[in-house]
Scaffold this motif. Sequence first.
Motif, PDB file in Angstrom:
ATOM      1  N   PRO A  84      -5.561  -9.682  -6.192  1.00  0.00           N
ATOM      2  CA  PRO A  84      -4.115 -10.497  -6.866  1.00  0.00           C
ATOM      3  C   PRO A  84      -4.677 -11.434  -7.528  1.00  0.00           C
ATOM      4  O   PRO A  84      -5.646 -11.747  -7.813  1.00  0.00           O
ATOM      5  CB  PRO A  84      -3.893 -11.058  -5.622  1.00  0.00           C
ATOM      6  N   ASP A  85      -3.903 -11.914  -8.542  1.00  0.00           N
ATOM      7  CA  ASP A  85      -3.893 -13.140  -9.444  1.00  0.00           C
ATOM      8  C   ASP A  85      -3.934 -14.232  -8.651  1.00  0.00           C
ATOM      9  O   ASP A  85      -3.204 -14.225  -7.434  1.00  0.00           O
ATOM     10  CB  ASP A  85      -2.919 -13.160 -10.443  1.00  0.00           C
ATOM     11  N   SER A  86      -4.401 -15.445  -8.868  1.00  0.00           N
ATOM     12  CA  SER A  86      -4.427 -16.787  -8.166  1.00  0.00           C
ATOM     13  C   SER A  86      -4.604 -17.991  -9.104  1.00  0.00           C
ATOM     14  O   SER A  86      -5.016 -17.699 -10.283  1.00  0.00           O
ATOM     15  CB  SER A  86      -5.660 -16.805  -7.098  1.00  0.00           C
TER      16      SER A  86
ATOM     17  N   ASP B 156      -1.608  -2.636 -19.214  1.00  0.00           N
ATOM     18  CA  ASP B 156      -1.678  -3.742 -18.316  1.00  0.00           C
ATOM     19  C   ASP B 156      -3.282  -4.536 -18.295  1.00  0.00           C
ATOM     20  O   ASP B 156      -3.659  -5.174 -17.314  1.00  0.00           O
ATOM     21  CB  ASP B 156      -1.522  -3.463 -16.812  1.00  0.00           C
TER      22      ASP B 156
ATOM     23  N   GLY C 213      -1.430 -12.928 -14.515  1.00  0.00           N
ATOM     24  CA  GLY C 213      -0.193 -13.480 -14.762  1.00  0.00           C
ATOM     25  C   GLY C 213       0.102 -14.592 -13.969  1.00  0.00           C
ATOM     26  O   GLY C 213      -0.552 -15.091 -13.158  1.00  0.00           O
ATOM     27  N   ASP C 214       1.483 -15.197 -13.997  1.00  0.00           N
ATOM     28  CA  ASP C 214       1.716 -16.508 -13.073  1.00  0.00           C
ATOM     29  C   ASP C 214       2.344 -16.032 -11.708  1.00  0.00           C
ATOM     30  O   ASP C 214       1.966 -16.778 -10.916  1.00  0.00           O
ATOM     31  CB  ASP C 214       3.016 -17.116 -13.565  1.00  0.00           C
ATOM     32  N   ASN C 215       2.311 -14.725 -11.338  1.00  0.00           N
ATOM     33  CA  ASN C 215       2.504 -14.304 -10.125  1.00  0.00           C
ATOM     34  C   ASN C 215       1.341 -14.122  -9.238  1.00  0.00           C
ATOM     35  O   ASN C 215       0.441 -13.332  -9.818  1.00  0.00           O
ATOM     36  CB  ASN C 215       3.434 -12.969 -10.042  1.00  0.00           C
ATOM     37  N   ASP C 216       1.214 -14.615  -8.329  1.00  0.00           N
ATOM     38  CA  ASP C 216       0.030 -14.377  -7.547  1.00  0.00           C
ATOM     39  C   ASP C 216      -0.071 -12.988  -7.024  1.00  0.00           C
ATOM     40  O   ASP C 216      -1.524 -12.536  -6.444  1.00  0.00           O
ATOM     41  CB  ASP C 216      -0.186 -15.402  -6.370  1.00  0.00           C
ATOM     42  N   GLY C 217       0.475 -12.234  -6.796  1.00  0.00           N
ATOM     43  CA  GLY C 217       0.470 -10.726  -6.721  1.00  0.00           C
ATOM     44  C   GLY C 217       0.521 -10.497  -5.108  1.00  0.00           C
ATOM     45  O   GLY C 217       0.437  -9.393  -4.629  1.00  0.00           O
TER      46      GLY C 217
ATOM     47  N   VAL D 111       2.769 -10.883  -3.035  1.00  0.00           N
ATOM     48  CA  VAL D 111       4.157 -10.346  -2.713  1.00  0.00           C
ATOM     49  C   VAL D 111       4.066  -8.772  -2.840  1.00  0.00           C
ATOM     50  O   VAL D 111       4.466  -8.005  -1.881  1.00  0.00           O
ATOM     51  CB  VAL D 111       5.479 -10.924  -3.233  1.00  0.00           C
ATOM     52  N   ARG D 112       3.326  -8.216  -3.862  1.00  0.00           N
ATOM     53  CA  ARG D 112       3.279  -6.858  -4.106  1.00  0.00           C
ATOM     54  C   ARG D 112       2.298  -6.230  -3.291  1.00  0.00           C
ATOM     55  O   ARG D 112       2.153  -4.781  -3.344  1.00  0.00           O
ATOM     56  CB  ARG D 112       2.871  -6.704  -5.610  1.00  0.00           C
TER      57      ARG D 112
ATOM     58  N   ARG E 184      -6.346 -17.915 -12.763  1.00  0.00           N
ATOM     59  CA  ARG E 184      -5.902 -18.578 -13.868  1.00  0.00           C
ATOM     60  C   ARG E 184      -6.910 -19.713 -14.615  1.00  0.00           C
ATOM     61  O   ARG E 184      -6.758 -19.757 -15.720  1.00  0.00           O
ATOM     62  CB  ARG E 184      -4.729 -18.873 -13.680  1.00  0.00           C
TER      63      ARG E 184
END
Length: 140
Positions: free
Chosen positions: A93-95, A119, A81-85, A87-88, A99
């Motif tokens: 993580p996505d980056s 997911d 997704g658009d969130n780099d992950g 924070v969670r 993307r």
Amino acid sequence: MEWLKERDNKEKVVCYAQDPDYTEVDTKILDEAGIEVIEDPRGWLEVDEHSIILSIAPNVPVKEIITDIARPAVIIWGRVGDNDGLVRGLTDPDSPRVRAMLEGYEQHEFGPDEEMFSDIVLYIRKSVAAPRPSPDGRFS
């Protein structure tokens, strides 16, 4: 896997699995299914443009590592997704780099059970030929 053999003109699709937690029983079952269990780091070294990557809830940054290594034919992993992950506190993580790589892939929902697999996404590379890195080592 027949479609992949035809698309890439391959006689045989070799299948490897890598997980540090595999037991002897896991290894035996995978072997009986024609899947060779290999140790780290060989799993990373086997990834190329003909690979099918399956990564569900890893404890290492698989997406970033794959982005650095190759453009596999098929990738099955958590939805990007658009969130780099970060924070969670995710370990995978996505980056922006992930993307950017996935712009060269078609996205398909995984499995008919949306509740169980909501997911997880199947990404199939759009072209047969994998992109080549530029002189600075980046893929476009």
